[in-house]
Design a protein around this motif. Structure first.
Motif, short mmCIF file in Angstrom:
data_model
loop_
_atom_site.label_atom_id
_atom_site.label_comp_id
_atom_site.label_asym_id
_atom_site.label_seq_id
_atom_site.Cartn_x
_atom_site.Cartn_y
_atom_site.Cartn_z
N ASP A 66 31.59 -40.90 -90.29
CA ASP A 66 31.84 -41.08 -88.86
C ASP A 66 33.22 -40.57 -88.48
OD1 ASP A 66 29.40 -42.14 -88.18
OD2 ASP A 66 30.02 -44.22 -88.46
N GLY A 67 34.16 -40.60 -89.43
CA GLY A 67 35.52 -40.10 -89.20
C GLY A 67 35.68 -38.63 -89.53
N ASP A 68 34.55 -37.92 -89.68
CA ASP A 68 34.55 -36.47 -89.93
C ASP A 68 35.16 -36.11 -91.27
OD1 ASP A 68 33.34 -35.96 -87.43
OD2 ASP A 68 35.31 -35.99 -86.43
N ALA A 69 34.97 -36.98 -92.28
CA ALA A 69 35.48 -36.67 -93.61
C ALA A 69 34.66 -35.56 -94.29
CB ALA A 69 35.47 -37.92 -94.48
N TYR A 70 33.43 -35.37 -93.83
CA TYR A 70 32.56 -34.35 -94.41
C TYR A 70 32.09 -33.40 -93.31
CZ TYR A 70 32.28 -38.35 -97.56
OH TYR A 70 32.59 -39.42 -98.35
N THR A 71 31.96 -32.14 -93.66
CA THR A 71 31.44 -31.17 -92.70
C THR A 71 29.91 -31.27 -92.64
OG1 THR A 71 31.15 -29.42 -94.35
CG2 THR A 71 33.32 -29.59 -93.28
N ILE A 72 29.34 -30.70 -91.61
CA ILE A 72 27.88 -30.68 -91.49
C ILE A 72 27.27 -29.98 -92.70
CG2 ILE A 72 25.97 -29.67 -90.18
CD1 ILE A 72 27.52 -30.25 -87.64
N GLU A 73 27.93 -28.90 -93.15
CA GLU A 73 27.42 -28.15 -94.30
C GLU A 73 27.45 -29.01 -95.57
OE1 GLU A 73 28.35 -25.58 -91.09
OE2 GLU A 73 29.70 -27.00 -92.13
N GLN A 74 28.51 -29.78 -95.75
CA GLN A 74 28.60 -30.66 -96.93
C GLN A 74 27.51 -31.73 -96.92
OE1 GLN A 74 32.73 -31.79 -96.37
NE2 GLN A 74 33.36 -30.67 -98.22
N LEU A 75 27.25 -32.28 -95.76
CA LEU A 75 26.22 -33.31 -95.66
C LEU A 75 24.83 -32.73 -95.94
CD1 LEU A 75 27.61 -35.26 -92.59
CD2 LEU A 75 27.52 -36.06 -94.96
N HIS A 76 24.57 -31.51 -95.46
CA HIS A 76 23.30 -30.87 -95.78
C HIS A 76 23.18 -30.59 -97.28
CE1 HIS A 76 21.14 -30.33 -92.04
NE2 HIS A 76 22.23 -29.87 -91.43
N GLU A 77 24.29 -30.24 -97.91
CA GLU A 77 24.27 -30.00 -99.37
C GLU A 77 23.96 -31.30 -100.12
OE1 GLU A 77 27.99 -28.26 -100.40
OE2 GLU A 77 27.56 -26.34 -99.42
N LEU A 78 24.53 -32.41 -99.67
CA LEU A 78 24.24 -33.70 -100.30
C LEU A 78 22.76 -34.04 -100.19
CD1 LEU A 78 27.27 -35.94 -99.26
CD2 LEU A 78 26.68 -35.19 -101.56
N LYS A 79 22.17 -33.73 -99.02
CA LYS A 79 20.75 -34.02 -98.82
C LYS A 79 19.87 -33.19 -99.77
CE LYS A 79 19.07 -34.03 -94.64
NZ LYS A 79 18.27 -35.29 -94.63
N GLN A 80 20.33 -32.00 -100.10
CA GLN A 80 19.51 -31.08 -100.88
C GLN A 80 19.80 -31.13 -102.38
OE1 GLN A 80 20.31 -27.30 -99.03
NE2 GLN A 80 19.51 -27.95 -97.04
N ASP A 81 20.78 -31.93 -102.79
CA ASP A 81 21.20 -31.99 -104.19
C ASP A 81 20.30 -32.96 -104.95
OD1 ASP A 81 22.39 -32.06 -106.62
OD2 ASP A 81 24.42 -32.42 -105.88
N LYS A 82 19.14 -32.50 -105.38
CA LYS A 82 18.19 -33.36 -106.07
C LYS A 82 18.70 -33.80 -107.44
CE LYS A 82 15.42 -33.13 -102.66
NZ LYS A 82 15.34 -34.28 -101.74
N ALA A 83 19.57 -32.98 -108.05
CA ALA A 83 20.14 -33.39 -109.33
C ALA A 83 21.00 -34.63 -109.15
CB ALA A 83 20.98 -32.25 -109.92
N ASN A 84 21.72 -34.69 -108.03
CA ASN A 84 22.55 -35.86 -107.74
C ASN A 84 21.67 -37.08 -107.50
OD1 ASN A 84 25.07 -37.14 -107.33
ND2 ASN A 84 24.77 -37.02 -105.12
N ALA A 85 20.54 -36.87 -106.83
CA ALA A 85 19.62 -37.98 -106.59
C ALA A 85 19.08 -38.53 -107.90
CB ALA A 85 18.47 -37.52 -105.69
N ALA A 86 18.76 -37.63 -108.84
CA ALA A 86 18.27 -38.07 -110.14
C ALA A 86 19.36 -38.84 -110.89
CB ALA A 86 17.81 -36.86 -110.96
N HIS A 87 20.60 -38.40 -110.74
CA HIS A 87 21.73 -39.08 -111.38
C HIS A 87 21.88 -40.50 -110.82
CE1 HIS A 87 25.69 -39.72 -113.09
NE2 HIS A 87 26.16 -40.01 -111.88
N VAL A 88 21.74 -40.63 -109.50
CA VAL A 88 21.84 -41.94 -108.87
C VAL A 88 20.75 -42.87 -109.40
CG1 VAL A 88 21.53 -43.17 -106.69
CG2 VAL A 88 23.02 -41.17 -106.78
#
Length: 292
Positions: A66-88
């Motif tokens: 909410d404080g703009d710590a991440y760019t729109i592009e970074q947030l889209h990358e987080l959504k698409q990072d399935k390897a990170n989801a598997a790690h979680v």
């Protein structure tokens, strides 16, 4: 209670939770208690509930987003990072262990509703279709201000706490309000009988054969200010003493308090005669509050 902060459809929430593997996708986090961030576009520009422009984050990282710590592009990358989801998902394996609730000085094995009061499931842990434990909290209070509401690991309401802790990996959740209302839920992986002995030194727990290790212990501390109600892993106070150091299995509900006559300002229910019934593993105690 005021309206929930969003009116996001449950199907959208489920999509977003699945997308990040049911834990905050920010590197090193994995907190399973999630909120929902609108970023493409932000809701102040165009209100929407399109999951393509939303992401599930923990409360801490949602605030940063909410404080703009991440760019729109970074947030889209987080959504698409399935390897990170598997790690979680891997990091949250402890949520797939069998559950041992520790409350009021007793132990409740595979008991999904830990505390129910006047028809409200205050604390419960139920499994999703993948077998993961999901926490629901619906705090009650004599104060009319908003209190914590979590629905199957989704933050629905927080109010204005004086302190809130929910560290990465989600093994603790602690919230305190200015009037003294307090909740602390802690998850502990008990790896062996020796580990359980060291922590609890309980004969009934030592002698049981209902489960094997590892198991996830869920310790509950709860204070509802002004009511005399207080639970912690070692004892219970509801105006009388309850059995401690007991073991119960598959109870459905660990502790049920009904017909208390307490004038709840949160989630008010129909009040009956001011009599309390507390069920602990099939043991029912009745106390008339008029005699207190």
């Amino acid at each position: 209670m005021s309206k929930r902060r969003t009116s996001i459809p449950e199907k959208v929430k489920q999509t977003l939770r699945e997308e990040v593997g049911f834990g905050c996708p920010v590197k090193g986090c994995g907190n399973p208690y999630l909120e929902y961030h609108h970023f493409d576009p932000p809701v102040h520009i165009a209100p929407h509930n399109d999951p393509k422009g939303m992401i599930a984050l923990c409360a801490q990282h949602h605030k940063k987003a909410d404080g703009d710590a991440y760019t729109i592009e970074q947030l889209h990358e987080l959504k698409q990072d399935k390897a990170n989801a598997a790690h979680v998902r891997g990091n949250l394996d402890w949520l797939r262990h069998e559950m041992l609730a520790v409350v009021g000085g007793s132990f409740y094995y595979e008991t999904p509703v830990i505390l129910e009061m006047d028809g409200v499931e205050v604390i419960s842990l139920k499994r999703d279709t993948d077998g993961y434990l999901r926490l629901s909290v619906n705090m009650l209070s004599l104060c009319a201000e908003d209190r914590l509401v979590i629905d199957r690991n989704s933050w629905e309401n927080i109010g204005k706490p004086s302190d809130l802790r929910s560290p990465p990996q989600g093994k603790e959740l602690e919230v305190r309000y200015p009037n003294g209302d307090y909740l602390h839920v802690r998850f502990i992986e008990l790896l062996s009988q020796a580990h359980a002995d060291k922590r609890y030194n309980s004969h009934p727990l030592r002698e049981q054969s209902a489960f094997s290790y590892p198991i996830t212990a869920v310790e509950v501390n709860l204070v509802i200010e002004g009511t005399g109600i207080e639970f912690n892993p070692r004892s219970t106070n509801i105006g009388f003493g309850t059995m401690t150091d007991c073991f119960h299995a598959h109870c459905g509900t660990a502790i049920t308090v009904s017909n208390s006559g307490i004038p709840w300002a949160q989630n008010p229910v129909v009040k009956k005669a001011p009599i309390i019934e507390t069920e602990s593993g099939g043991n029912v105690i009745r106390v008339d509050f008029r005699t207190r």
